[in-house]
Motif scaffolding. Structure first.
Motif, short mmCIF file in Angstrom:
data_model
loop_
_atom_site.label_atom_id
_atom_site.label_comp_id
_atom_site.label_asym_id
_atom_site.label_seq_id
_atom_site.Cartn_x
_atom_site.Cartn_y
_atom_site.Cartn_z
N UNK A 163 0.90 -1.25 -0.12
CA UNK A 163 -0.06 -0.06 0.00
C UNK A 163 0.94 1.33 0.02
N UNK A 164 0.42 2.18 -0.85
CA UNK A 164 1.21 3.49 -0.86
C UNK A 164 0.07 4.53 -0.67
N UNK A 174 8.62 0.41 4.80
CA UNK A 174 7.84 1.08 5.82
C UNK A 174 6.21 0.70 5.81
N UNK A 175 5.74 0.50 4.70
CA UNK A 175 4.43 0.24 4.35
C UNK A 175 4.24 -1.42 4.87
N UNK A 205 1.85 -2.41 8.01
CA UNK A 205 1.06 -3.37 7.90
C UNK A 205 0.98 -4.66 8.96
N UNK A 206 2.20 -4.96 9.27
CA UNK A 206 2.62 -6.04 10.06
C UNK A 206 2.08 -5.36 11.53
N UNK A 207 2.49 -4.46 11.92
CA UNK A 207 2.22 -3.82 13.14
C UNK A 207 0.80 -3.51 13.37
N UNK A 208 0.02 -3.19 12.25
CA UNK A 208 -1.44 -3.16 12.34
C UNK A 208 -2.16 -4.55 12.68
#
Length: 284
Positions: free
Chosen positions: A208-209, A262-263, A267-270
């Motif tokens: 995702x950007x 970073x994206x 996403x992993x942290x979310x």
């Protein structure tokens, strides 16, 4: 009432009737201001192909040693792609502020295909033909990969609904400029092709950007203007122009590699946060 000129037998329609005809014209046949900007995008992409052909490919095929002409033409082609990105940025902003015709989305995709699909792919192809250590067939394959990646990315953009403010896959303008930057870095042939194919993969990936809005749009526009300045300095052989251009290209490539990291991390942290919340909710 229609009046016939006896000399020319041509029909003359009163101004009021002309205005009525315009008002009755289907919306699908009217161009908005945003559509005009989109057509500017397509024009820049076509002219980028033109300068790549006349200034780089043809002199190479005819045995001309005018390296300065090739440098000017390469810089002009890339500047035109940057201008196409500016048009692409502003047509979306104008469409949101004013209006867009029903043709807007289709015109945008077709113009992006020319400026950010055909133009950079053709740039890669010509690079493969003029580079000393290049392999024409391999570079042609890489160019096809870039073109097909943009085609697939644009087609998916039309079919897949993403959450507001996000793109799925590297946006085609950013991908095109990254591909061109890789070529201008003048790395060895094999690493160049690997990097180009990597960018093509990012364009069709699910990374995702963020969409260029607000501060991000201003930052993107500032970066494009700075890139134009670096290209102009390189084209006119200004002191340090080569180093400045390579620094700018390297920064573009680094951004192309870092943003997906970073994206993905976000996403992993979310995902982990959602799992923790789900587990906490299940506890008595």
């Amino acid at each position: 009432m229609t009046v016939i000129d006896p000399d020319t037998q041509a029909g003359w329609v009163p101004e009021s009737e002309c205005e009525d005809d315009v008002e009755d014209m289907p919306l699908s046949l009217r161009l908005s201001i945003a559509d005009t900007l989109t057509l500017g995008n397509a024009t820049c992409g076509f002219m980028a192909v033109y300068f790549t052909t006349t200034g780089i490919l043809i002199p190479h095929l005819t045995g001309s040693d005018e390296s300065g002409m090739a440098r000017h033409s390469a810089a002009t082609a890339v500047i035109l792609m940057l201008l196409a990105a500016v048009f692409d940025l502003f047509d979306g902003l104008v469409a949101r502020k004013l209006r867009s015709s029903p043709m807007g989305a289709e015109l945008d995709n077709l113009s992006d295909l020319i400026s950010f699909g055909l133009a950079p792919a053709y740039f890669v192809l010509v690079y493969g033909m003029v580079a000393d250590d290049a392999y024409q067939r391999v570079s042609a394959l890489a160019a096809i990969v870039v073109l097909l990646a943009v085609v697939l990315r644009l087609a998916r953009f039309s079919c897949v609904t993403m959450k507001d403010g996000m793109f799925q896959g590297m946006p085609s303008p950013f991908g095109a400029l990254t591909v061109v930057s890789i070529v201008l870095l003048e790395l060895p042939f094999v690493p160049t092709l690997i990097a180009i194919i990597g960018v093509a993969w990012l364009m069709v990936s699910r990374v995702e950007y963020p969409k260029p809005r607000g501060v991000l749009a201003v930052a993107m526009l500032s970066w494009i203007v700075a890139a134009m300045g670096l290209l102009a300095a390189w084209a006119f052989d200004a002191p340090g122009g080569q180093l400045l251009l390579q620094t700018g290209c390297a920064l573009q490539v680094v951004l192309g590699a870092v943003i997906p990291l970073f994206a993905t991390a976000r996403r992993v942290n979310t995902f982990r946060g959602n799992r923790r919340e789900a587990r906490a909710a299940q506890l008595p």
